[in-house]
Scaffold this active site. Structure first.
Site, PDB file in Angstrom:
ATOM      1  N   PRO A 129      -6.323  -6.887   6.696  1.00  0.00           N
ATOM      2  CA  PRO A 129      -7.557  -7.174   5.961  1.00  0.00           C
ATOM      3  C   PRO A 129      -7.891  -6.118   4.911  1.00  0.00           C
ATOM      4  O   PRO A 129      -8.002  -4.930   5.222  1.00  0.00           O
ATOM      5  CB  PRO A 129      -8.628  -7.206   7.058  1.00  0.00           C
ATOM      6  CG  PRO A 129      -7.890  -7.271   8.340  1.00  0.00           C
ATOM      7  CD  PRO A 129      -6.566  -6.632   8.105  1.00  0.00           C
ATOM      8  N   GLU A 130      -8.002  -6.560   3.682  1.00  0.00           N
ATOM      9  CA  GLU A 130      -8.519  -5.726   2.598  1.00  0.00           C
ATOM     10  C   GLU A 130      -9.813  -6.405   2.127  1.00  0.00           C
ATOM     11  O   GLU A 130     -10.301  -7.306   2.805  1.00  0.00           O
ATOM     12  CB  GLU A 130      -7.487  -5.623   1.467  1.00  0.00           C
ATOM     13  CG  GLU A 130      -6.158  -5.064   1.945  1.00  0.00           C
ATOM     14  CD  GLU A 130      -5.114  -4.940   0.832  1.00  0.00           C
ATOM     15  OE1 GLU A 130      -5.487  -4.892  -0.345  1.00  0.00           O
ATOM     16  OE2 GLU A 130      -3.916  -4.907   1.160  1.00  0.00           O
ATOM     17  N   ARG A 186      -2.625  -3.979  17.337  1.00  0.00           N
ATOM     18  CA  ARG A 186      -2.217  -2.579  17.203  1.00  0.00           C
ATOM     19  C   ARG A 186      -3.290  -1.559  17.565  1.00  0.00           C
ATOM     20  O   ARG A 186      -3.062  -0.354  17.430  1.00  0.00           O
ATOM     21  CB  ARG A 186      -1.719  -2.320  15.781  1.00  0.00           C
ATOM     22  CG  ARG A 186      -0.404  -3.022  15.561  1.00  0.00           C
ATOM     23  CD  ARG A 186       0.237  -2.627  14.275  1.00  0.00           C
ATOM     24  NE  ARG A 186       1.310  -3.573  13.992  1.00  0.00           N
ATOM     25  CZ  ARG A 186       1.956  -3.650  12.857  1.00  0.00           C
ATOM     26  NH1 ARG A 186       1.649  -2.842  11.873  1.00  0.00           N
ATOM     27  NH2 ARG A 186       2.904  -4.516  12.686  1.00  0.00           N
ATOM     28  N   ARG A 196      -6.901  13.164 -11.707  1.00  0.00           N
ATOM     29  CA  ARG A 196      -5.940  12.868 -10.652  1.00  0.00           C
ATOM     30  C   ARG A 196      -4.538  12.674 -11.216  1.00  0.00           C
ATOM     31  O   ARG A 196      -4.299  11.736 -11.970  1.00  0.00           O
ATOM     32  CB  ARG A 196      -6.372  11.596  -9.889  1.00  0.00           C
ATOM     33  CG  ARG A 196      -7.832  11.643  -9.426  1.00  0.00           C
ATOM     34  CD  ARG A 196      -8.048  12.597  -8.296  1.00  0.00           C
ATOM     35  NE  ARG A 196      -7.310  12.223  -7.117  1.00  0.00           N
ATOM     36  CZ  ARG A 196      -7.814  11.528  -6.120  1.00  0.00           C
ATOM     37  NH1 ARG A 196      -9.055  11.111  -6.150  1.00  0.00           N
ATOM     38  NH2 ARG A 196      -7.071  11.230  -5.078  1.00  0.00           N
TER      39      ARG A 196
END
Length: 268
Positions: free
Chosen positions: A2-3, A110, A149
Site C-alpha cells: 500500500p502506497e 509479514r 539533496r
DNA sequence: CCCGGAACCTGAAGGC
DNA sequence: TGCCTTCAGGTTCCGG
C-alpha cells in the site's frame, strides 16, 4: 504494497462501514504490532469509543474517536484492512470488533504493520512532508526540496518527510513518465525536469486512485477485491519486458536496496 | 543537516 | 522432492 493510492482507496471504501460505529473491543494476535500505549492501556482506552471520522495522511490511516484521540494504522508492506462478519482470514494480526457485529480484520502476513492509540495525531504525523495531491504541492516546492539533496532522485522521492505517500512503485512510474533516470542526483535536475516530475507524480497517483490501487502482492481492498492500477504500470515490476514507448527491455537496478525499474533509453 | 546501511518480518522463488 | 539461501520493501534507528 500500500502506497498513497492504495491507502486512499482503503480509506474511501472503509469509511461507510465504520464511521459512526462504536468499537466494542480489539483483539491483538500479535501484540508487538502495537506501538503505543501499553496493551493494557490500549484495550481499556479503545473499548466503547465511537469512530467519528476516517482520514489518510501519507500512508497512514487515522480513525478519529469521540472524546478526542485517534487510532492510527500503518499497513507497511503487506497489510490489509478487511471488513467482514465471518471468521478471520489467514494472517489476521488484529480484529477491531464493531457494534453492528462486523469486524475490521487487520491482515498482515509479514507483521510489519502497526497500530497506535494516541491523544493527538500530530505527534505521529508531524514528521510527514507535503501531500502530493494538495494544492500546496507546487513545482517550486519540489525544486526547493531537491535543492540540497545530492542523493538519487528516486531515494529523495521516497523520503516521507519531504513528500508523504510516494512509495517504490509510483516513484518508478512517475520517473518514467517524466523521462528522468532514477539515479540522477536530485539537485542536478533542471527546473523543466522538476516541473515534468511534479506533473507526472500527480498524474500517476490520481490515475492509480481511479483504478483503486495496485494489487501487486498482498494488497486487497476492504471488501476483498483487488485494484487494477498494476495492469497500467509501464515500468514498475516489469523487468526485462519491453518499454511501452520504445521497446527497449526495462532494466532493474538497486537504489538504496530497493528494486528500481526504468527504461535505459527513455530515461536519461 | 545529509547520507547510507541494518533491523524488523515471513512467504515466495530460485539454486543445487 | 527438499533443504537452503535470497529477495521483497516502509519506516526507524544509528553511525559517519
Amino acid at each position: 504494497m500500500p502506497e498513497l493510492p492504495e491507502v486512499e482507496t482503503i480509506k474511501n471504501e472503509l469509511l461507510p462501514h465504520v464511521v459512526w460505529r462504536t468499537i466494542k473491543s480489539v483483539t491483538l494476535y500479535w501484540e508487538r504490532m502495537l506501538r503505543q500505549p501499553s496493551p493494557a492501556e490500549f484495550y481499556s482506552g479503545i473499548s466503547e469509543r465511537k469512530i467519528t471520522g476516517l482520514s489518510r495522511r501519507g500512508k497512514y490511516l487515522v480513525f478519529k474517536l469521540d472524546g478526542g484521540g485517534c487510532l492510527i494504522a500503518h499497513l507497511k508492506m503487506s497489510g490489509s484492512l478487511l471488513i467482514g462478519r465471518d471468521s478471520p482470514p489467514e494472517y489476521t494480526r488484529a480484529i477491531i470488533h464493531l457494534d453492528d457485529g462486523s469486524n475490521i480484520f487487520f491482515r498482515d502476513p509479514r507483521k510489519f504493520g502497526n497500530l497506535q492509540l494516541v491523544k493527538d495525531s500530530v505527534t505521529v504525523l508531524c514528521k510527514l512532508g507535503i501531500e502530493p495531491l494538495s494544492p500546496d504541492f507546487t513545482p517550486e516546492i519540489l525544486y526547493d526540496s531537491f535543492n540540497k539533496r545530492k542523493a538519487p532522485v528516486k531515494a529523495v522521492l521516497l523520503d516521507q518527510s519531504l513528500i508523504a505517500g510516494i512509495g517504490n512503485m509510483y516513484a518508478d512510474e512517475a520517473l518514467f513518465t517524466a523521462g528522468i533516470h532514477p539515479s540522477r542526483p536530485a539537485n542536478n535536475l533542471s527546473r523543466t525536469e522538476v516541473k515534468r516530475l511534479h506533473s507526472a507524480l500527480r498524474d500517476v497517483l490520481q490515475k492509480a486512485i481511479g483504478n483503486k490501487g495496485a494489487s501487486v502482492n498482498t494488497y486487497f481492498r476492504p471488501g476483498g477485491e483487488q485494484g487494477t492500477a498494476h495492469s497500467h504500470f509501464r515500468v514498475a515490476h516489469r523487468g526485462g519486458k519491453p518499454c511501452p514507448a520504445c521497446g527497449t527491455p526495462i532494466q532493474r537496478i538497486p537504489i538504496r536496496h530497493r528494486g528500481s525499474y526504468f527504461c535505459p533509453k527513455c530515461q536519461a
